[in-house]
Enzyme design. Structure first.
Site, PDB file in Angstrom:
ATOM      1  N   TYR A  61      -8.323 -25.927  19.144  1.00  0.00           N
ATOM      2  CA  TYR A  61      -7.834 -24.559  19.122  1.00  0.00           C
ATOM      3  C   TYR A  61      -6.588 -24.476  18.255  1.00  0.00           C
ATOM      4  O   TYR A  61      -5.639 -25.239  18.424  1.00  0.00           O
ATOM      5  CB  TYR A  61      -7.513 -24.087  20.542  1.00  0.00           C
TER       6      TYR A  61
ATOM      7  N   HIS B  83      -4.708 -24.047  26.033  1.00  0.00           N
ATOM      8  CA  HIS B  83      -5.852 -23.134  26.022  1.00  0.00           C
ATOM      9  C   HIS B  83      -6.868 -23.517  27.098  1.00  0.00           C
ATOM     10  O   HIS B  83      -8.077 -23.415  26.863  1.00  0.00           O
ATOM     11  CB  HIS B  83      -6.502 -23.110  24.629  1.00  0.00           C
TER      12      HIS B  83
HETATM   13 CO    CO Z   1      -2.700 -18.823  24.282  1.00  0.00          CO
END
Ligand code: CO
Length: 458
Positions: free
Chosen positions: A213, A263
Site C-alpha cells: 500500500y 492499512h
Molecule cells: Co490510511
C-alpha cells in the site's frame, strides 16, 4: 394546509414571505417541520439576508473527476437568490449509490425545511432511513451537513471556522506521502517533501513481489490469471518496515517527523510486534494497525508499546471508536469526515477526543474532494487538539473546478478566508471532467490475496 401542498407551495416564491414572518416569531414558534403561516407578498434578498429563516428549495449531487478520481459534491439551494452551500459526499468506490441517496431521498426530504437548523436536520436525516450508519447514507448526509455550514457561514459573513469557535492556529500542518523500495530511495522521497517545507512525512515501503500500500509494488503469484498483481504476504511486509525505518533514520537523523500506515493488512498479533519493533525509530504515528472489526486488540497493543497510534479512516459508527477514545488506547483519530456525518459529527468527535488527549488527524486523500479538504481545514483550525492533517496536492484541473481550493504553503494547509467554506464548485468546469464508466470503477480495487489465494484486507 396539508403537508404536501405546503411543500409544493414553499418551493416557489411565496416561501420568502413566510420566512420573514418566521424570522420575527423566532425558533420557539417556528418548530422544524411545522408549516409557517402563508403570506402573499414577496420579499427581496436584502430583506431576508442574515436574519430571516430560509427554505431549502433543492438538493443535488454533482459528480466530477478532475483528477481522475470520482468525487461527489452536494449542493443545497435555498429560497434566497444566489445563496447555496456545497459539501463533500465522496464515497468513490460506490459513487452512484450516494448520488441516488441524495436525489431520491434527501432532496424530497429536505425541500421546504429551514437550512439554519443544522443539528435538527442532521438528526432528522439520520433517523429518516431507520437503518443508519452505512457509508452510502452517511456520505449523502455529510454532503448536506457541510453545505448547511457553508450556507450558515455565508449568511453570517464569516468563515465556518469562526462559527466553530475561531482559530487555534494560523494554518494546519500537513503530511506528505513518500515511499521507496530501500532506505536510500525512501530517504530521497522524504527529503523532496522536506525541501518543499513539509515537516511531517508518511513513508511506505515496497516489498519485492508484493502488492504493497502506498509504494510501488511488483506483485507476482505462481497462480497468474487468478489474482495476478494482487499478492500480499504479511510476514515479508512486517519484516521490511522496521528495516526501512532503521535505514531512513541513519540517513535523515532523528528529528524529522515520520509516519507509517499499516492499512490493517497484518494479523493483529503481527501488528503488535511491528509497533514494538518500530519503537526505536520514534514515529509520529503508526496508522491503522488493526481493522475496525479488531478494535478489541487496542488494549493489548497499548499495554506493550509507546509507539503513537492513529486509527479511524474506515470508522463509520460511533460505537467503533467511543471505547478506544475513552480508554485512551489511541493517540490520533483518523476518521474520514464525510464517513462519520460531516462537520457536525467531526466537531463533536474532536471535542470528545479533547477530554482524552487524543489529537485529530482527519483522513485527507485524493478521494476527499477539495470541498472535503476545506471542511477538514475549518475543523482543524478551530480544534485545540488538532494533531496533523493529511493533504492531497490538487492539480490545475481540480482548482479550476473548485475555485478557492485550500493551498499548501510552508508545509501547512491554508483555507480560503471567504465566508462559509471558502470554496465553490464551477459546474460548467465540472462537466468537462465527467465520471467515466468506461472503464468502469475497478471492482477488484483493494483486492489482495496471499500467495495461496486467501483473500486479505486492503
Ligand atoms: Co490510511
Amino acid at each position: 394546509m396539508d403537508r404536501r401542498r405546503f411543500l409544493h407551495r414553499i418551493g416557489g416564491g411565496a416561501a420568502l414571505a413566510s420566512l420573514a414572518m418566521m424570522g420575527r416569531r423566532g425558533w420557539a414558534d417556528a418548530a422544524p417541520g411545522v408549516p409557517p403561516p402563508a403570506q402573499e407578498e414577496e420579499l427581496g434578498a436584502e430583506e431576508t439576508r442574515g436574519s430571516g429563516p430560509l427554505r431549502i428549495t433543492k438538493v443535488r449531487c454533482i459528480l466530477t473527476a478532475p483528477q481522475r478520481i470520482r468525487l461527489a459534491i452536494v449542493r443545497v439551494e435555498t429560497s434566497e437568490p444566489g445563496l447555496y452551500g456545497i459539501g463533500c459526499a465522496t464515497f468513490t468506490q460506490r459513487i452512484r449509490t450516494v448520488e441516488t441517496a441524495v436525489h431520491e431521498y434527501l432532496d424530497p426530504f429536505l425541500r421546504g425545511k429551514d437550512p439554519s437548523h443544522i443539528e435538527d436536520l442532521w438528526q432528522a436525516m439520520f433517523q429518516s432511513s431507520y437503518w443508519r450508519n452505512g457509508p452510502v447514507l452517511t456520505n449523502a448526509l455529510s454532503g448536506v451537513d457541510a453545505a448547511l455550514w457553508d450556507i450558515k457561514g455565508k449568511r453570517a459573513g464569516m468563515p465556518v471556522y469562526e462559527l466553530l469557535g475561531g482559530k487555534c492556529r494560523v494554518a494546519c500542518p500537513v503530511y506528505g506521502h513518500a515511499g521507496g523500495s530501500d532506505p536510500k530511495e525512501a530517504a530521497e522521497s522524504i527529503q523532496s517533501f522536506l525541501d518543499r517545507g513539509y515537516r511531517y512525512v508518511r513513508c511506505q515501503v515496497s516489498v519485492p513481489g508484493q502488492a504493497v500500500y502506498g509504494a510501488r509494488g511488483d506483485a507476482k503469484s505462481p497462480y497468474e490469471g487468478h489474482f495476478a498483481g494482487r499478492t500480499f504476504s504479511p510476514a515479508a511486509y512486517q519484516l521490511a518496515v522496521p528495516r526501512m525505518f532503521a535505514g531512513v533514520r541513519e540517513i535523515l537523523g532523528p528529528e524529522v517527523e515520520l509516519l507509517h500506515d499499516v492499512h490493517e493488512r497484518l494479523h493483529p498479533i503481527q501488528a503488535i510486534q511491528l509497533a514494538k519493533d518500530l519503537e526505536p525509530y520514534r514515529l509520529f504515528f503508526l496508522e491503522d494497525p488493526f481493522a475496525p472489526e479488531d478494535v478489541g486488540y487496542f488494549r493489548h497493543l497499548r499495554a506493550q508499546t509507546s509507539t503513537p497510534i492513529a486509527m479511524g479512516e474506515l470508522f463509520n459508527n460511533p460505537n467503533e471508536f467511543l471505547d478506544i477514545i475513552a480508554g485512551r488506547l489511541i493517540d490520533f483519530i483518523r476518521c474520514h469526515i464525510s464517513q462519520i456525518g460531516g462537520i457536525s459529527a467531526a466537531r463533536k468527535l474532536a471535542h470528545l477526543c479533547d477530554f482524552f488527549r487524543v489529537r485529530t488527524a482527519w483522513h485527507g486523500p485524493g478521494d476527499t474532494s477539495p470541498v472535503g479538504h476545506a471542511a477538514n481545514c475549518h475543523v482543524d483550525l478551530s480544534s485545540w487538539n488538532f494533531g496533523i492533517q493529511e493533504a492531497t496536492v490538487f492539480n490545475d484541473d481540480s482548482r479550476e473546478v473548485f475555485p478557492g481550493t485550500p493551498e499548501i504553503r510552508d508545509g501547512m494547509l491554508w483555507v480560503n478566508e471567504a465566508p462559509g467554506l471558502g470554496i465553490d464548485l464551477d459546474e460548467k468546469a465540472a462537466l468537462r471532467y465527467p465520471i467515466r464508466d468506461d472503464p468502469p470503477f475497478d471492482m477488484h480495487w483493494g483486492e489482495l490475496r496471499d500467495v495461496d489465494g486467501t483473500i486479505r484486507r486492503p
